[in-house]
Motif scaffolding. Structure first.
Motif, PDB file in Angstrom:
ATOM      1  N   LEU A  99       0.824  -1.198   0.000  1.00  0.00           N
ATOM      2  CA  LEU A  99       0.000   0.000   0.000  1.00  0.00           C
ATOM      3  C   LEU A  99       0.864   1.256   0.000  1.00  0.00           C
ATOM      4  CD1 LEU A  99      -2.802   1.217  -0.004  1.00  0.00           C
ATOM      5  CD2 LEU A  99      -2.828   1.013   2.490  1.00  0.00           C
ATOM      6  N   LEU A 138       0.605   3.975  -2.943  1.00  0.00           N
ATOM      7  CA  LEU A 138       0.313   5.384  -2.645  1.00  0.00           C
ATOM      8  C   LEU A 138       1.436   6.285  -3.146  1.00  0.00           C
ATOM      9  CD1 LEU A 138      -1.205   5.003   0.921  1.00  0.00           C
ATOM     10  CD2 LEU A 138      -2.385   5.922  -1.094  1.00  0.00           C
ATOM     11  N   TYR A 195       1.242   6.747  -6.927  1.00  0.00           N
ATOM     12  CA  TYR A 195       0.102   7.537  -7.387  1.00  0.00           C
ATOM     13  C   TYR A 195       0.074   8.957  -6.839  1.00  0.00           C
ATOM     14  CZ  TYR A 195      -1.917   3.694  -9.933  1.00  0.00           C
ATOM     15  OH  TYR A 195      -2.124   2.710 -10.856  1.00  0.00           O
ATOM     16  N   ARG A 217       1.637   3.823 -13.521  1.00  0.00           N
ATOM     17  CA  ARG A 217       0.280   3.754 -12.989  1.00  0.00           C
ATOM     18  C   ARG A 217      -0.627   3.032 -13.988  1.00  0.00           C
ATOM     19  NH1 ARG A 217       0.392  10.202 -11.804  1.00  0.00           N
ATOM     20  NH2 ARG A 217       1.826  10.118 -10.043  1.00  0.00           N
ATOM     21  N   TYR A 266      -8.560   1.500  -7.622  1.00  0.00           N
ATOM     22  CA  TYR A 266      -8.369   0.897  -6.306  1.00  0.00           C
ATOM     23  C   TYR A 266      -8.180   1.995  -5.252  1.00  0.00           C
ATOM     24  CZ  TYR A 266      -6.367  -1.941  -2.561  1.00  0.00           C
ATOM     25  OH  TYR A 266      -6.125  -2.543  -1.347  1.00  0.00           O
ATOM     26  N   LEU A 267      -7.311   2.957  -5.558  1.00  0.00           N
ATOM     27  CA  LEU A 267      -7.045   4.022  -4.586  1.00  0.00           C
ATOM     28  C   LEU A 267      -8.223   4.984  -4.452  1.00  0.00           C
ATOM     29  CD1 LEU A 267      -3.272   4.767  -5.148  1.00  0.00           C
ATOM     30  CD2 LEU A 267      -4.359   3.596  -3.229  1.00  0.00           C
TER      31      LEU A 267
END
Length: 116
Positions: A34, A38, A41, A92, A99-100
């Motif tokens: 994660l 993160l 992105y 990306r 998802y994010l």
């Protein structure tokens, strides 16, 4: 939840969000995965395996294993850097962005629920 939450309130929010993620039928990510996702992105590119390893203070094989799993899930892609063939760029994907976005919506929803 107040705008300036206490540590207990912040942990409560994180607790609710992680519980909902684990209960979801989809595969969940490790905390390391994660953090990588993160970073890819939220921080402007380019992102390389070497750069991510340095940022997370782990070895390149650790990043490679995490990217293998996230690649299988369609959350990121990897391509060779045309300018420096030694570098692998982390790209990306639409699935990763979705998802994010879903995770962000879940956090907002839970924060609102905790506010009452």
């Amino acid at each position: 939840m107040p705008l300036d939450p206490t540590p207990t309130a912040a942990l409560g929010l994180w607790h609710h969000v992680t519980l909902l993620q684990v209960k979801d039928d989809a595969r969940d990510l490790t905390l390391r995965q994660l953090a990588i996702l993160l970073h890819v992105y939220l921080v402007p590119p380019p992102h390389t395996v070497r750069g991510l390893a340095g940022t997370l203070n782990v070895t390149k094989p650790v990043i490679t294993r995490a990217l293998n799993t996230m690649g299988e899930m369609g959350l990121v892609d990897r391509v060779r850097d045309d300018l420096d063939r030694r570098n692998v760029l982390v790209k990306r994907t639409v699935a990763g962005a979705l998802y994010l976005e879903k995770l962000g919506d879940l956090i907002i929803h839970q924060a609102r629920m905790m506010r009452g």
